[in-house]
Design a protein around this motif. Structure first.
Motif, PDB file in Angstrom:
ATOM      1  N   ILE A   5      -7.110  80.288  64.860  1.00 13.26           N
ATOM      2  CA  ILE A   5      -6.071  79.275  65.014  1.00 13.26           C
ATOM      3  C   ILE A   5      -5.001  79.829  65.942  1.00 13.26           C
ATOM      4  O   ILE A   5      -4.591  80.986  65.804  1.00 13.26           O
ATOM      5  CB  ILE A   5      -5.413  78.925  63.661  1.00 13.26           C
ATOM      6  N   VAL A   6      -4.557  79.009  66.894  1.00 17.83           N
ATOM      7  CA  VAL A   6      -3.413  79.380  67.727  1.00 17.83           C
ATOM      8  C   VAL A   6      -2.299  78.369  67.461  1.00 17.83           C
ATOM      9  O   VAL A   6      -2.447  77.178  67.740  1.00 17.83           O
ATOM     10  CB  VAL A   6      -3.763  79.392  69.224  1.00 17.83           C
ATOM     11  N   VAL A   7      -1.209  78.848  66.892  1.00 23.79           N
ATOM     12  CA  VAL A   7      -0.027  78.011  66.680  1.00 23.79           C
ATOM     13  C   VAL A   7       0.801  78.063  67.950  1.00 23.79           C
ATOM     14  O   VAL A   7       1.173  79.139  68.422  1.00 23.79           O
ATOM     15  CB  VAL A   7       0.801  78.497  65.479  1.00 23.79           C
ATOM     16  N   THR A   8       1.077  76.905  68.534  1.00 22.70           N
ATOM     17  CA  THR A   8       1.836  76.835  69.776  1.00 22.70           C
ATOM     18  C   THR A   8       3.268  76.377  69.510  1.00 22.70           C
ATOM     19  O   THR A   8       3.555  75.750  68.496  1.00 22.70           O
ATOM     20  CB  THR A   8       1.170  75.862  70.768  1.00 22.70           C
ATOM     21  N   ARG A   9       4.174  76.714  70.446  1.00 21.82           N
ATOM     22  CA  ARG A   9       5.568  76.246  70.441  1.00 21.82           C
ATOM     23  C   ARG A   9       6.345  76.644  69.188  1.00 21.82           C
ATOM     24  O   ARG A   9       7.212  75.910  68.727  1.00 21.82           O
ATOM     25  CB  ARG A   9       5.614  74.719  70.610  1.00 21.82           C
TER      26      ARG A   9
ATOM     27  N   ILE B 133       0.247  83.402  66.741  1.00 26.48           N
ATOM     28  CA  ILE B 133       1.457  82.617  66.983  1.00 26.48           C
ATOM     29  C   ILE B 133       1.874  82.777  68.439  1.00 26.48           C
ATOM     30  O   ILE B 133       1.946  83.899  68.963  1.00 26.48           O
ATOM     31  CB  ILE B 133       2.598  83.068  66.052  1.00 26.48           C
ATOM     32  N   SER B 134       2.153  81.658  69.094  1.00 27.10           N
ATOM     33  CA  SER B 134       2.552  81.707  70.500  1.00 27.10           C
ATOM     34  C   SER B 134       3.822  80.895  70.726  1.00 27.10           C
ATOM     35  O   SER B 134       4.184  80.018  69.922  1.00 27.10           O
ATOM     36  CB  SER B 134       1.433  81.179  71.404  1.00 27.10           C
ATOM     37  N   ARG B 135       4.474  81.209  71.839  1.00 24.91           N
ATOM     38  CA  ARG B 135       5.709  80.532  72.228  1.00 24.91           C
ATOM     39  C   ARG B 135       5.635  80.165  73.704  1.00 24.91           C
ATOM     40  O   ARG B 135       4.856  80.748  74.447  1.00 24.91           O
ATOM     41  CB  ARG B 135       6.914  81.449  71.988  1.00 24.91           C
TER      42      ARG B 135
END
Length: 333
Positions: free
Chosen positions: A189-193, A221-223
Motif C-alpha cells: 500500500i502506498v499512502v499519498t499526500r 507513506i508518501s508526501r
C-alpha cells in the motif's frame, strides 16, 4: 437522501464485482501471463489518488536496474480509444495529447529515455506486442488493480490520505470501486499526500489502523513536494486545474505558502479551449492575480492557447518516508 436512493445500485455493483473476482479466483475465467514482469499500480476508489506520479517514480527505479520499461495504460479520455496507440517508444513522442490522453502524454514526456508508453484497452495483447516490438522486460500496469485478467508480479494500491475511502460506500453511492476487503490482494500500500492532512500525526495513525484491518502487506507513506521557485510564492496567483481531486492541488500550494487570490476547477481530464483560458484570466484579473498556476497534467493541453498573464507549471515531487524500503520492494521483482 440521494445516497440512500443509490444504495440498492451500490449493492448490485458490489455483487457483480464480487462475482467477477470469484470467477477469476476459481479459474472459470482465465487470467493471462505475460513473458515479462508486471507491476500494477491502482486504487480502490474513483478520483485522483496520485497514481501517475507513482507510476513515473517506479519507472525510474526500474530503468536504473537496466530494465526495458513500458507503461501499459488504457489512456482515459484519448481520441480513438478503441485503437492501440504507442504514445512513446521510450526515445521519442509518437502522438499528440489529443490522441494520447493527458496522463499518458505527461508520462511519456517525463520518461523520455526511460520508459515507453503504450495505450490499449486490451492490455494483454498490447503487452505481447511490446515484448516483440520494443523488447520490454517489465511493464507498469497503470490503474491495474481491477484489471485482474492480467497477472502481475507486484500489486500496489494507492490510497489518498485526504479522502481514503469516502463515505465507505461502493459506487454509485460512494467512491469505492471495491470493498475494503479487497486490500488483501495488494502486495503493498502506498499512502499519498500525507502532508495534506489537517492533523497528520493523528490522521495517519487512524488511517494506518483502518488499513491494517484488511491487510498485513507493507504500507509506505508518501508526501508531495512542490517543485516551483519560491519567488512565485510572493506574488498574488490564481490556480486552476482539471483533476480528480482538485482541492489537494490548492491545499498543497497553500501549504507551500503560495498566495492564492483565486482558484477555478474543471472536470477531470478537461479539454481546454481558448474561451476557458479567457475566463480563467478574467477571474484572475478581477482578483488582482499576477500569475497563473496549473499542474503538469493540465499544462500539456494548454500549449496552443494564448495567455496574457504568465503561466507557471507546478511540478510535484513524490517523497517517501522510507525511500530505500520502497526501492527494495521494486528491486525484488
Amino acid at each position: 437522501m440521494k445516497n440512500l436512493l443509490l444504495l440498492p445500485l451500490s449493492s448490485l455493483f458490489g455483487t457483480v464485482a464480487k462475482t467477477r473476482r470469484t470467477l477469476y479466483a476459481k479459474g472459470f475465467l482465465e487470467s493471462n501471463k505475460l513473458a515479462a514482469k508486471v507491476v500494477s499500480v491502482g486504487n480502490i476508489t474513483v478520483g485522483g489518488t496520485g497514481k501517475t506520479p507513482l507510476v513515473i517514480y517506479i519507472a525510474k527505479i526500474l530503468a536504473e536496474q537496466s530494465e526495458k520499461v513500458c507503461i501499459l495504460t488504457r489512456g482515459y479520455g484519448r481520441k480513438n480509444a478503441n485503437e492501440r496507440l504507442l504514445v512513446s517508444d521510450g526515445e521519442k513522442i509518437l502522438a499528440n495529447v489529443e490522441m494520447s490522453g493527458d496522463e499518458p502524454f505527461e508520462s511519456a514526456e517525463k520518461l523520455l529515455g526511460i520508459s515507453a508508453v503504450l495505450a490499449d484497452k486490451y492490455r494483454t495483447s498490447a503487452g505481447n506486442w511490446a515484448i516483440k516490438n520494443l523488447g520490454t522486460t517489465v511493464f507498469i500496469l497503470d490503474d491495474g488493480f481491477q484489471h485482474i485478467q492480467l497477472r502481475r508480479d507486484l500489486n500496489i494500491v494507492c490510497i489518498d490520505a485526504t479522502n481514503p475511502f469516502g463515505n465507505g460506500k461502493l459506487l454509485p453511492a460512494g467512491i469505492l470501486r471495491e470493498p475494503l476487503e479487497s486490500l488483501k490482494r495488494a502486495d503493498a500500500i502506498v499512502v499519498t499526500r500525507a502532508n495534506l492532512l489537517e492533523n497528520e500525526e493523528s490522521g495517519m495513525k487512524n488511517l494506518l489502523s483502518k488499513i491494517k484491518q484488511f491487510t498485513d502487506s507493507p504500507i509506505f507513506i508518501s508526501r508531495n513536494k512542490t517543485m516551483l521557485d519560491s519567488q512565485f510564492s510572493m506574488l498574488n496567483s490564481m490556480a486552476f486545474c482539471g483533476l480528480g481531486n482538485p482541492e489537494n492541488f490548492f491545499s498543497q500550494l497553500r501549504q507551500d505558502n503560495f498566495n492564492l487570490a483565486a482558484t477555478k476547477t474543471f472536470r477531470d481530464h478537461h479539454a481546454y479551449s481558448q474561451p476557458d483560458v479567457n475566463e480563467i484570466e478574467r477571474i484572475a484579473k478581477e482578483n488582482n492575480a499576477e500569475i497563473l498556476l496549473t499542474t503538469a497534467k493540465d499544462a500539456v493541453k494548454l500549449r496552443d492557447f494564448k495567455f496574457e498573464l504568465p503561466l507557471e507549471i507546478v511540478e510535484s515531487e513524490l517523497v517517501f518516508d522510507d525511500k530505500e524500503g520502497f526501492k527494495k520492494l521494486i528491486y525484488k521483482l
